[in-house]
Scaffold this motif. Structure first.
Motif, PDB file in Angstrom:
ATOM      1  N   ALA A 135     -40.920 110.924 -94.089  1.00 28.48           N
ATOM      2  CA  ALA A 135     -40.879 110.790 -95.548  1.00 28.48           C
ATOM      3  C   ALA A 135     -41.660 109.568 -96.032  1.00 28.48           C
ATOM      4  CB  ALA A 135     -39.434 110.735 -96.031  1.00 28.48           C
ATOM      5  N   ALA A 136     -41.436 108.417 -95.428  1.00 26.02           N
ATOM      6  CA  ALA A 136     -42.137 107.200 -95.853  1.00 26.02           C
ATOM      7  C   ALA A 136     -43.633 107.313 -95.556  1.00 26.02           C
ATOM      8  CB  ALA A 136     -41.543 105.977 -95.166  1.00 26.02           C
ATOM      9  N   TYR A 137     -43.968 107.924 -94.431  1.00 23.52           N
ATOM     10  CA  TYR A 137     -45.374 108.125 -94.066  1.00 23.52           C
ATOM     11  C   TYR A 137     -46.062 109.045 -95.087  1.00 23.52           C
ATOM     12  CZ  TYR A 137     -49.401 109.344 -91.129  1.00 23.52           C
ATOM     13  OH  TYR A 137     -50.659 109.547 -90.647  1.00 23.52           O
ATOM     14  N   ALA A 138     -45.363 110.106 -95.493  1.00 22.70           N
ATOM     15  CA  ALA A 138     -45.912 111.026 -96.499  1.00 22.70           C
ATOM     16  C   ALA A 138     -46.112 110.305 -97.832  1.00 22.70           C
ATOM     17  CB  ALA A 138     -44.995 112.229 -96.676  1.00 22.70           C
ATOM     18  N   LEU A 139     -45.170 109.458 -98.217  1.00 23.30           N
ATOM     19  CA  LEU A 139     -45.312 108.696 -99.455  1.00 23.30           C
ATOM     20  C   LEU A 139     -46.525 107.772 -99.373  1.00 23.30           C
ATOM     21  CD1 LEU A 139     -44.240 107.770-102.222  1.00 23.30           C
ATOM     22  CD2 LEU A 139     -42.808 106.120-100.990  1.00 23.30           C
ATOM     23  N   MET A 143     -40.648 118.447 -79.884  1.00 23.56           N
ATOM     24  CA  MET A 143     -39.804 119.494 -80.454  1.00 23.56           C
ATOM     25  C   MET A 143     -40.333 120.883 -80.086  1.00 23.56           C
ATOM     26  SD  MET A 143     -38.893 120.348 -84.415  1.00 23.56           S
ATOM     27  CE  MET A 143     -40.537 120.984 -84.713  1.00 23.56           C
ATOM     28  N   ILE A 144     -41.628 121.039 -80.174  1.00 28.98           N
ATOM     29  CA  ILE A 144     -42.227 122.332 -79.811  1.00 28.98           C
ATOM     30  C   ILE A 144     -42.001 122.613 -78.332  1.00 28.98           C
ATOM     31  CG2 ILE A 144     -44.418 123.571 -79.552  1.00 28.98           C
ATOM     32  CD1 ILE A 144     -45.297 122.157 -82.185  1.00 28.98           C
ATOM     33  N   ASP A 146     -34.926 116.840 -87.387  1.00 28.45           N
ATOM     34  CA  ASP A 146     -34.361 115.877 -88.336  1.00 28.45           C
ATOM     35  C   ASP A 146     -35.165 114.584 -88.342  1.00 28.45           C
ATOM     36  OD1 ASP A 146     -32.345 117.710 -88.815  1.00 28.45           O
ATOM     37  OD2 ASP A 146     -30.850 116.649 -87.611  1.00 28.45           O
ATOM     38  N   LEU A 147     -35.489 114.082 -87.161  1.00 27.39           N
ATOM     39  CA  LEU A 147     -36.258 112.839 -87.064  1.00 27.39           C
ATOM     40  C   LEU A 147     -37.638 112.976 -87.685  1.00 27.39           C
ATOM     41  CD1 LEU A 147     -35.332 111.624 -83.477  1.00 27.39           C
ATOM     42  CD2 LEU A 147     -34.669 110.568 -85.651  1.00 27.39           C
ATOM     43  N   ILE A 148     -38.275 114.109 -87.461  1.00 27.34           N
ATOM     44  CA  ILE A 148     -39.605 114.347 -88.036  1.00 27.34           C
ATOM     45  C   ILE A 148     -39.526 114.301 -89.555  1.00 27.34           C
ATOM     46  CG2 ILE A 148     -41.419 116.081 -88.335  1.00 27.34           C
ATOM     47  CD1 ILE A 148     -40.648 116.946 -85.374  1.00 27.34           C
ATOM     48  N   GLY A 174     -45.478 112.060 -85.156  1.00 27.80           N
ATOM     49  CA  GLY A 174     -46.356 113.162 -84.766  1.00 27.80           C
ATOM     50  C   GLY A 174     -46.098 113.612 -83.333  1.00 27.80           C
ATOM     51  N   TRP A 175     -45.828 112.647 -82.455  1.00 28.11           N
ATOM     52  CA  TRP A 175     -45.525 113.002 -81.061  1.00 28.11           C
ATOM     53  C   TRP A 175     -44.169 113.690 -80.949  1.00 28.11           C
ATOM     54  CZ3 TRP A 175     -48.994 113.608 -77.589  1.00 28.11           C
ATOM     55  CH2 TRP A 175     -50.188 112.905 -77.683  1.00 28.11           C
TER      56      TRP A 175
END
Length: 184
Positions: A71-75, A29-30, A64-66, A23-24
């Motif tokens: 992906a695992a966090y979303a799962l 990135m922004i 890319d890192l986000i 999240g950080w």
């Protein structure tokens, strides 16, 4: 089974930490993206080049890192894309069966294939210390390595999900609240 559930909980805690860190990375990135835009237009006004390829690539790498680490966090949080034609009509045990079988027959094999086919490219990138072809660009080997890391984490979270879904099927654990949502 309690040992496996404790293992699944530890994996969940690890993915939560990685998710919060990710999240950080969005904020970073922004910030770099805003800096790139300001630098591009400010540079035009000043007649100077205030943007570098390295900063542009840093923004891409953070994206890319986000994606890869998220992906695992979303799962874990059941926020992944799901085709739920039948899933929404199933009860908790039926959903647990779908999740378990989907993890065993789709998620884990897909992740293993990605790891298998990415391995050579990542190793090659490290052997030649692959760099961006653009002047002032960043090294490519670290970001390519994150493909392996992220799919390894996805397999790890998949194992945790398998354990939790088996516990639901056996009646040792209830389905998380977000999966009880009738609007799924």
């Amino acid at each position: 089974m309690q040992i496996l559930l404790r293992l699944a909980d530890r994996i969940d805690r690890l993915m939560d930490r990685i998710g919060r860190l990710t999240g950080w990375l969005v904020v970073a990135m922004i910030g770099i993206g805003v800096g790139n835009v300001v630098g591009r237009y400010g540079g035009k006004l000043l007649g100077q080049n205030l943007v570098s390829n390295g900063l542009l690539e840093a923004q891409w790498y953070l994206f890319d890192l986000i994606f890869l680490l998220g992906a695992a966090y979303a799962l874990q949080h059941n926020e992944h894309v799901r085709v739920d034609i039948f899933y929404k009509t199933l009860g908790p045990k039926g959903r647990a069966w779908v999740n378990l079988l989907g993890t065993i027959f789709l998620l884990i094999p897909f992740c293993c294939l990605v790891l298998y086919y990415s391995w050579g490219s990542v190793i090659n990138s490290w052997q030649i210390w692959e760099m961006s072809p653009d002047p002032g660009g960043l090294p490519r080997y670290p970001i390519k390595t994150m493909i392996l890391v992220s799919f390894g984490l996805l397999i790890l979270q998949g194992l945790a999900e398998m354990i939790k879904n088996w516990a639901i099927i056996c009646g040792l654990r209830s389905l998380p609240e977000e999966q009880h949502d009738p609007n799924l």
